[in-house]
Design a protein around this motif. Structure first.
Motif, PDB file in Angstrom:
ATOM      1  N   GLU A  10       0.855  -1.095   0.097  1.00 20.57           N
ATOM      2  CA  GLU A  10      -0.085   0.080   0.055  1.00 20.57           C
ATOM      3  C   GLU A  10       0.853   1.146  -0.209  1.00 20.57           C
ATOM      4  O   GLU A  10       1.883   1.413   0.631  1.00 20.57           O
ATOM      5  CB  GLU A  10      -0.964  -0.029   1.198  1.00 20.57           C
ATOM      6  CG  GLU A  10      -1.782   1.287   1.298  1.00 20.57           C
ATOM      7  CD  GLU A  10      -2.590   1.335   2.666  1.00 20.57           C
ATOM      8  OE1 GLU A  10      -3.880   0.512   2.438  1.00 20.57           O
ATOM      9  OE2 GLU A  10      -2.411   1.864   3.455  1.00 20.57           O
ATOM     10  N   ASP A  13      -1.588   7.918  -1.794  1.00 17.36           N
ATOM     11  CA  ASP A  13      -2.389   8.315  -3.142  1.00 17.36           C
ATOM     12  C   ASP A  13      -1.770   9.404  -3.915  1.00 17.36           C
ATOM     13  O   ASP A  13      -1.942   9.372  -5.248  1.00 17.36           O
ATOM     14  CB  ASP A  13      -3.718   8.772  -2.708  1.00 17.36           C
ATOM     15  CG  ASP A  13      -4.374   7.305  -1.978  1.00 17.36           C
ATOM     16  OD1 ASP A  13      -4.432   6.288  -2.389  1.00 17.36           O
ATOM     17  OD2 ASP A  13      -5.441   7.738  -1.249  1.00 17.36           O
ATOM     18  N   GLY A  27       1.617  -0.133   4.603  1.00 16.13           N
ATOM     19  CA  GLY A  27       2.265  -0.785   3.637  1.00 16.13           C
ATOM     20  C   GLY A  27       3.434  -1.247   3.894  1.00 16.13           C
ATOM     21  O   GLY A  27       3.840  -2.274   3.453  1.00 16.13           O
ATOM     22  N   GLN A  30       2.723  -4.462   5.574  1.00 15.02           N
ATOM     23  CA  GLN A  30       2.675  -5.489   4.627  1.00 15.02           C
ATOM     24  C   GLN A  30       3.829  -6.103   3.927  1.00 15.02           C
ATOM     25  O   GLN A  30       3.779  -7.318   3.661  1.00 15.02           O
ATOM     26  CB  GLN A  30       1.595  -5.014   3.453  1.00 15.02           C
ATOM     27  CG  GLN A  30       0.315  -4.490   3.784  1.00 15.02           C
ATOM     28  CD  GLN A  30      -0.490  -3.663   2.668  1.00 15.02           C
ATOM     29  OE1 GLN A  30       0.005  -3.258   1.954  1.00 15.02           O
ATOM     30  NE2 GLN A  30      -1.779  -4.033   2.739  1.00 15.02           N
ATOM     31  N   LYS A 125      -3.808  -8.237  -5.093  1.00 17.87           N
ATOM     32  CA  LYS A 125      -4.140  -7.449  -4.129  1.00 17.87           C
ATOM     33  C   LYS A 125      -2.741  -6.643  -3.683  1.00 17.87           C
ATOM     34  O   LYS A 125      -1.752  -7.421  -3.891  1.00 17.87           O
ATOM     35  CB  LYS A 125      -4.441  -8.244  -2.891  1.00 17.87           C
ATOM     36  CG  LYS A 125      -5.197  -7.258  -1.684  1.00 17.87           C
ATOM     37  CD  LYS A 125      -5.862  -8.282  -0.578  1.00 17.87           C
ATOM     38  CE  LYS A 125      -6.199  -7.329   0.185  1.00 17.87           C
ATOM     39  NZ  LYS A 125      -7.418  -7.944   0.913  1.00 17.87           N
ATOM     40  N   LYS A 126      -2.718  -5.461  -3.183  1.00 16.66           N
ATOM     41  CA  LYS A 126      -1.396  -4.858  -2.780  1.00 16.66           C
ATOM     42  C   LYS A 126      -0.657  -5.626  -1.790  1.00 16.66           C
ATOM     43  O   LYS A 126      -1.278  -6.280  -0.853  1.00 16.66           O
ATOM     44  CB  LYS A 126      -1.912  -3.543  -1.842  1.00 16.66           C
ATOM     45  CG  LYS A 126      -2.118  -2.301  -3.091  1.00 16.66           C
ATOM     46  CD  LYS A 126      -2.553  -1.198  -2.465  1.00 16.66           C
ATOM     47  CE  LYS A 126      -3.056  -0.187  -3.441  1.00 16.66           C
ATOM     48  NZ  LYS A 126      -3.867   0.946  -3.189  1.00 16.66           N
TER      49      LYS A 126
END
Length: 154
Positions: A10, A13, A27, A30, A125-126
């Motif tokens: 992630e 933006d 992120g 992850q 998926k991220k």
């Protein structure tokens, strides 16, 4: 050859440019979790290729500091560019990890595993991983899905 497609984790933006977008706190977690899962399964001679985007480099760095930045696999890369960079089906190494972007990674998976002629990609998926192995069967090359992992499953 083992081809591991790892979507970046992630990312924020907005940034000064698309390539400058950084991983979020979520992120980074992850990427660390998936990297731990990969690290325990990758051979020592695995080659890691990362897009020049900051978010893919940060994702790769969760795994190792031994990676190559490859401009040809930047956002919106073609399926052929990714496969050429990795050396599919023989490989530039026995295991190649491509840290890249959607929709390209999903398009690579669809092309290899379903021979999707219009190259509509699969959702990834991220920080998700698709582990694909090339093999020869009856004189024909084939691709086999060995694993599909998301950060929630590791």
């Amino acid at each position: 050859m083992n081809l591991i497609l790892w979507r970046h984790a992630e990312a924020e933006d907005f940034a000064s440019s698309d390539l400058a977008r950084q991983l979020t706190t979520r992120g980074r977690k992850q990427a660390q979790n998936v990297a731990r899962w990969l690290r325990s399964r990758l051979p020592d001679d695995a080659v890691i290729l990362a897009s020049p985007a900051a978010r893919t480099i940060q994702t790769a760095e969760a795994l190792t500091d031994q990676y190559r930045v490859v401009r040809e696999i930047a956002p919106d890369a073609s399926v052929d560019a990714v496969l050429t960079a990795a050396g599919w089906p023989d490989g530039i190494a026995s295991t190649v990890v491509v840290v890249g972007h959607q929709p390209t990674l999903g398009e690579v998976a669809a092309h290899l595993l379903s021979h999707d002629s219009d190259r509509r990609g699969w959702p990834v998926k991220k920080s998700g991983v698709l582990w694909i192995k090339s093999r020869e069967r009856n004189g024909d090359g084939a691709a086999v899905l060995l694993a599909a992992i998301t950060p929630e499953l590791v």
